[in-house]
Design an enzyme around this catalytic site. Sequence first.
Site, PDB file in Angstrom:
ATOM      1  N   TRP A   1      67.371  39.715  29.394  1.00 31.73           N
ATOM      2  CA  TRP A   1      66.323  38.682  29.451  1.00 31.73           C
ATOM      3  C   TRP A   1      65.508  38.794  30.739  1.00 31.73           C
ATOM      4  CZ3 TRP A   1      67.415  33.246  31.707  1.00 31.73           C
ATOM      5  CH2 TRP A   1      68.215  33.356  32.847  1.00 31.73           C
ATOM      6  N   ASP A   2      65.854  39.791  31.593  1.00 33.04           N
ATOM      7  CA  ASP A   2      65.232  39.873  32.921  1.00 33.04           C
ATOM      8  C   ASP A   2      63.715  39.989  32.871  1.00 33.04           C
ATOM      9  OD1 ASP A   2      68.000  40.689  32.892  1.00 33.04           O
ATOM     10  OD2 ASP A   2      67.798  41.072  35.030  1.00 33.04           O
TER      11      ASP A   2
ATOM     12  N   GLU B   1      76.920  33.249  33.031  1.00 37.19           N
ATOM     13  CA  GLU B   1      77.844  34.054  32.218  1.00 37.19           C
ATOM     14  C   GLU B   1      79.304  33.756  32.505  1.00 37.19           C
ATOM     15  OE1 GLU B   1      76.586  38.119  33.260  1.00 37.19           O
ATOM     16  OE2 GLU B   1      75.338  37.969  31.469  1.00 37.19           O
TER      17      GLU B   1
ATOM     18  N   GLN C   1      75.273  31.583  38.208  1.00 35.38           N
ATOM     19  CA  GLN C   1      73.850  31.593  38.571  1.00 35.38           C
ATOM     20  C   GLN C   1      73.181  30.347  38.001  1.00 35.38           C
ATOM     21  OE1 GLN C   1      73.979  34.999  35.750  1.00 35.38           O
ATOM     22  NE2 GLN C   1      71.761  34.727  35.746  1.00 35.38           N
TER      23      GLN C   1
HETATM   24  C1  BGC Z   1      73.100  38.390  35.110  1.00 38.44           C
HETATM   25  C2  BGC Z   1      72.159  38.319  33.930  1.00 38.44           C
HETATM   26  C3  BGC Z   1      71.198  39.483  33.998  1.00 38.44           C
HETATM   27  C4  BGC Z   1      71.937  40.791  34.090  1.00 38.44           C
HETATM   28  C5  BGC Z   1      71.032  41.978  34.206  1.00 38.44           C
HETATM   29  C6  BGC Z   1      73.757  39.736  35.153  1.00 38.44           C
HETATM   30  O1  BGC Z   1      74.560  39.826  36.295  1.00 38.44           O
HETATM   31  O2  BGC Z   1      74.081  37.407  35.017  1.00 38.44           O
HETATM   32  O3  BGC Z   1      71.456  37.106  33.936  1.00 38.44           O
HETATM   33  O4  BGC Z   1      70.381  39.496  32.865  1.00 38.44           O
HETATM   34  O5  BGC Z   1      72.774  40.756  35.212  1.00 38.44           O
HETATM   35  O6  BGC Z   1      70.262  41.894  35.359  1.00 38.44           O
END
Ligand code: BGC
Length: 801
Positions: A356-357, A495, A616
């Site tokens: 989703w970045d 997460e 986060q």
């Molecule tokens: C984050 C996610 C992100 C991913 C890729 C993960 O550590 O929790 O939000 O999309 O890294 O950057």
Amino acid sequence: MGADAWTWSYEGYDPGAERLREALCTLGNGRFATRGAASETPAGPAHYPGTYAAGCYNRLTSTVAGRTVENEDLVNLPNWLPLRYRILPADTPDPGPWLSPDHPQLTGHRRTLDLRRGTLTLRSVYEDGAGRRLTVTERRLVHMAEPQLAAQRLTFTAEGWSGAVEVVAGLDGDVRNSGVDRYRELADTHLTGWYTGIEDDGTFWLHCRTRTSGIRIALAARTRTAPRPRAGHARLTPRRASRTLTVPLRPGATATVDKTVALYTSRDRGVTDPLAAALGTVRDAPAVPRLLASHHRGWDRLWQQARLDVPEEAGRILRLHVFHVLQALSPHTARLDAGVPARGLHGEAYRGHVFWDELFVLPFLNLHFPEVSRSLLNYRHRRLPAAREAAREAGLAGAMYPWQSGSDGREETQRLHLNPRSGRWLPDHSRLQHHVGSAVAYNVWQYWQASGDTKFLHTKGAEMLLEIARFWAAKSDWDPALGRYRIRGVVGPDEYHDGYPGADRPGLDDNAYTNVTAAWVLSRALDLCRTLPEARRQQLFERLALAPDERQRWDDIAHRLHVPYHHGLISQFAGYGQLAELDWAGYRERYGDIRRLDRILEAEGDTVNRYQASKQADVLMLGYLFSPAELSGVFGQLGYRLDDDIWRATVDHYLHRTSHGSTLSALVHAWVLARVRRADAWTYCEEALTGDVADVQGGTTAEGIHLGAMAGTLDFVQRGLTGLETRDRALWLDPAPLPQLSKFGVRIRYRRHRDIDLRIRADRVTIAVPDSEHAAVQVRLRGQPFTVAPGTVRRLGLPGG
Ligand code: BGC
């Protein structure tokens, strides 16, 4: 580190810091990129010379923890860097040793990235103890105007001896994806079918293909030396091609060796034979000095469009961020079928997958390179059938975009992940982050608002937006007891929480971020249905078989989705308020760095699911995506009150319960805190700025930059501190400069206006719109309307400031 505003340099050779520096000294052009590794050595503990082409993936199966798993990776392509050299002194028959920064004869080393011109210079000095000294400077580029080309120029200077240097210029196809330690138990050999050759004019080449995706890859290299070589020969093995050249060298004089490389893959448009294309391109390429000049012009054009004037150290770091974002995603990317790789084209972490970045990246690109944003949205649109299929398989309607996307849009999230702290492979439920669909929808809307590209919105944009809305409607269940719709069994942006403690199924109910963004998506989809031109509407409704009662249900859900609260605060998900409090101080004392609290707790036999502890920003993401007015509007529509007091208390609650285990976290907190004018915003801003340059997440930057956080910091200045929104055909500004960042300038492109300059000072805003035949720009400064005609500059005092 050097302090010049446009250079980024590292003095001295430090094997322990090498991989981090390689990532940060990567050169690329949005089509392919190569880590800033030494040319003299192959991959080893200190070095990892990876090259990656946007969208070039391959899938392999492996067995871990007794299970067969499949992984798709962004492929590490053959290494085009190799350049080895040694001294051939005239006064002895014995050649000197092969030199490299790891050799004990190294007495000086400096690596300098020139951000303005897009070159990397590596300077090494060697002394052999017998009075012989050799200085070697390598200037390297990955061409920003001719995106198939790269070049190196080695310059040798001798002191205290004369003779020759023997140089071996090579192409090395014997590479694997071994850049990330945690993946070492997984299959890593993505290339096969190598063969090599040399042409009559000395051009040597390497051809191979990816094992399962069958992408053909060709590299061709040409060398030129001055003075002319005394001798030269080629060496070919199936996986390596090289040319050895002996170039005379006298004290005080210099010798140069130029190596020009062309790289093609069978994914390139208009290319059926990558080898023929590489040979043709390298044969026709101008000499390195002219290549450098055209490369600089390519970069000049980009810097014009992405100008950012921020003083001092913050400005220097932000310039580095612009540099890396544009190396991963440039106007060249707009000609490819590629998405936003979370770690850039800079390393192998997350396997080059697309998460989703893009939510943190497109808002920056929209205001500078809208054609790049559109191509990244096209990447999603081409994978709409895969997202529909995924929804169908889950028994749902609409489009379910994958949490991790790669070549064809299927779900690429791993089923198991390794906790390096405990050594255990654990089930990975992060694929339940269906909120990625809302990110796609949000970007469609944002792109349209910034660019005014109604054609896209009414065609591909509409298809994605409506199908994502449909998915959310399908995922929402009516709960008669609650009198609300609920979305169950999901994972939010945090997460750490992937289920309820002790539950037999993964997933959480009513993640506030998911539900609020779903309501927003449903509302925008309905707005779009109302405003589409009649003929287009009919066509689209027919194509998607969208019935009127379906839209009624969307409207109902958009007004009655559940948002959980506890103690008057927004809950991250239903039941969050009942979770235990973590002993934050105790854990910090015991472990120091607790960013990856999930790994710490799992290794202790506990689980982070039991605690009010987030990796986060999750709820607070809402303050990142929406202005306060828009956010309270969505809450109001859902029948909830969200005033300043509730929001501030919510911000405070999560701020103290977040470990910032993702680089995105500091960024979002900086943004949210700056918007509520909290003094501690700067702490998070500093952390977001130094996330990669200081490798704040402890070793992760070496495996690839964090593209979302880098682009996010640019957008933090551009939209966060200016309060800039592009809606209702106006530029809305509501500056909230930080005391530490109160004077800055950004250049943006807004609809048809290129190069609008915004300058912010603590008490005023200056807007300069370049002359053009386009209509005046409508500005709303803290709500007050102003008009800025093309060819004029307006200085506006901040209302209420
Ligand atoms: C984050 C996610 C992100 C991913 C890729 C993960 O550590 O929790 O939000 O999309 O890294 O950057």
